[in-house]
Design a protein around this motif. Sequence first.
Motif, PDB file in Angstrom:
ATOM      1  N   LEU A  74     -49.631  23.543  -3.432  1.00 37.83           N
ATOM      2  CA  LEU A  74     -49.867  22.448  -2.493  1.00 37.83           C
ATOM      3  C   LEU A  74     -48.601  21.626  -2.296  1.00 37.83           C
ATOM      4  O   LEU A  74     -48.245  21.271  -1.168  1.00 37.83           O
ATOM      5  CB  LEU A  74     -51.005  21.547  -2.983  1.00 37.83           C
ATOM      6  N   ASN A  75     -47.891  21.338  -3.396  1.00 43.20           N
ATOM      7  CA  ASN A  75     -46.635  20.586  -3.291  1.00 43.20           C
ATOM      8  C   ASN A  75     -45.602  21.351  -2.475  1.00 43.20           C
ATOM      9  O   ASN A  75     -44.898  20.764  -1.644  1.00 43.20           O
ATOM     10  CB  ASN A  75     -46.081  20.256  -4.677  1.00 43.20           C
ATOM     11  N   LEU A  76     -45.493  22.663  -2.705  1.00 40.81           N
ATOM     12  CA  LEU A  76     -44.554  23.479  -1.937  1.00 40.81           C
ATOM     13  C   LEU A  76     -44.916  23.476  -0.455  1.00 40.81           C
ATOM     14  O   LEU A  76     -44.042  23.319   0.408  1.00 40.81           O
ATOM     15  CB  LEU A  76     -44.516  24.914  -2.468  1.00 40.81           C
ATOM     16  N   LEU A  77     -46.193  23.644  -0.163  1.00 41.11           N
ATOM     17  CA  LEU A  77     -46.637  23.643   1.227  1.00 41.11           C
ATOM     18  C   LEU A  77     -46.426  22.275   1.873  1.00 41.11           C
ATOM     19  O   LEU A  77     -46.006  22.193   3.026  1.00 41.11           O
ATOM     20  CB  LEU A  77     -48.110  24.056   1.321  1.00 41.11           C
ATOM     21  N   THR A  78     -46.701  21.218   1.122  1.00 42.74           N
ATOM     22  CA  THR A  78     -46.492  19.861   1.643  1.00 42.74           C
ATOM     23  C   THR A  78     -45.020  19.636   1.946  1.00 42.74           C
ATOM     24  O   THR A  78     -44.667  19.076   2.989  1.00 42.74           O
ATOM     25  CB  THR A  78     -47.002  18.817   0.630  1.00 42.74           C
ATOM     26  N   THR A  79     -44.147  20.098   1.040  1.00 41.96           N
ATOM     27  CA  THR A  79     -42.706  19.966   1.255  1.00 41.96           C
ATOM     28  C   THR A  79     -42.283  20.764   2.480  1.00 41.96           C
ATOM     29  O   THR A  79     -41.507  20.281   3.307  1.00 41.96           O
ATOM     30  CB  THR A  79     -41.937  20.460   0.012  1.00 41.96           C
ATOM     31  N   GLU A  80     -42.813  21.977   2.611  1.00 43.70           N
ATOM     32  CA  GLU A  80     -42.468  22.824   3.756  1.00 43.70           C
ATOM     33  C   GLU A  80     -42.953  22.192   5.064  1.00 43.70           C
ATOM     34  O   GLU A  80     -42.223  22.156   6.051  1.00 43.70           O
ATOM     35  CB  GLU A  80     -43.086  24.213   3.575  1.00 43.70           C
ATOM     36  N   VAL A  81     -44.175  21.688   5.055  1.00 46.95           N
ATOM     37  CA  VAL A  81     -44.710  21.040   6.252  1.00 46.95           C
ATOM     38  C   VAL A  81     -43.877  19.816   6.599  1.00 46.95           C
ATOM     39  O   VAL A  81     -43.537  19.581   7.763  1.00 46.95           O
ATOM     40  CB  VAL A  81     -46.199  20.654   6.053  1.00 46.95           C
ATOM     41  N   SER A  82     -43.516  19.043   5.579  1.00 42.74           N
ATOM     42  CA  SER A  82     -42.699  17.848   5.796  1.00 42.74           C
ATOM     43  C   SER A  82     -41.339  18.225   6.379  1.00 42.74           C
ATOM     44  O   SER A  82     -40.846  17.592   7.312  1.00 42.74           O
ATOM     45  CB  SER A  82     -42.525  17.098   4.485  1.00 42.74           C
ATOM     46  N   LYS A  83     -40.742  19.292   5.832  1.00 40.26           N
ATOM     47  CA  LYS A  83     -39.441  19.766   6.327  1.00 40.26           C
ATOM     48  C   LYS A  83     -39.568  20.215   7.778  1.00 40.26           C
ATOM     49  O   LYS A  83     -38.738  19.869   8.616  1.00 40.26           O
ATOM     50  CB  LYS A  83     -38.943  20.916   5.456  1.00 40.26           C
ATOM     51  N   ASN A  84     -40.619  20.993   8.065  1.00 42.59           N
ATOM     52  CA  ASN A  84     -40.843  21.452   9.442  1.00 42.59           C
ATOM     53  C   ASN A  84     -41.073  20.277  10.379  1.00 42.59           C
ATOM     54  O   ASN A  84     -40.579  20.277  11.507  1.00 42.59           O
ATOM     55  CB  ASN A  84     -42.032  22.419   9.506  1.00 42.59           C
ATOM     56  N   LEU A  85     -41.802  19.278   9.901  1.00 41.35           N
ATOM     57  CA  LEU A  85     -42.052  18.092  10.712  1.00 41.35           C
ATOM     58  C   LEU A  85     -40.748  17.357  10.985  1.00 41.35           C
ATOM     59  O   LEU A  85     -40.489  16.942  12.118  1.00 41.35           O
ATOM     60  CB  LEU A  85     -43.054  17.168  10.008  1.00 41.35           C
TER      61      LEU A  85
END
Length: 143
Positions: A74-85
Amino acid sequence: MSPKKDIQVLIGGKVYTLCGEESEEYMQKVALYINNKMSELQEAESAKKLNTHMAGILLALNVADDLFKAKEELNLLTTEVSKNLDEKEDYVAILENELLNEKAKLENAEAAINKLKEEKSLLEQQVVKYKKELDEYIETFGD
């Protein structure tokens, strides 16, 4: 707040009564997860020699391991989503800047067009004036 519900679940071949505010479907899903984890544990040769207490500890460790892995994912996905955002926000800012530049170019072009229209109008007035003068000259002096 939902009222507490009592439901019967099957874990490790035994029926247990669970009491909770969550839906019956959710509590059945949790019980099935624990039941599957217990089945995995019972299938392992090394776990067959464990007493009930140690098997419970091992089961808890396996569940905690799943929890920590899920949190890490979840943390990795959140970081990835944040980066993409962030990347998309940067791209939007670039596009907004380009749009402002294009609007400025359009305004400049419109101003140039208006200036040329004014010049055309003045030139047309001069043509009319010169034509009138020419007509007067021809009338006065002939061909």
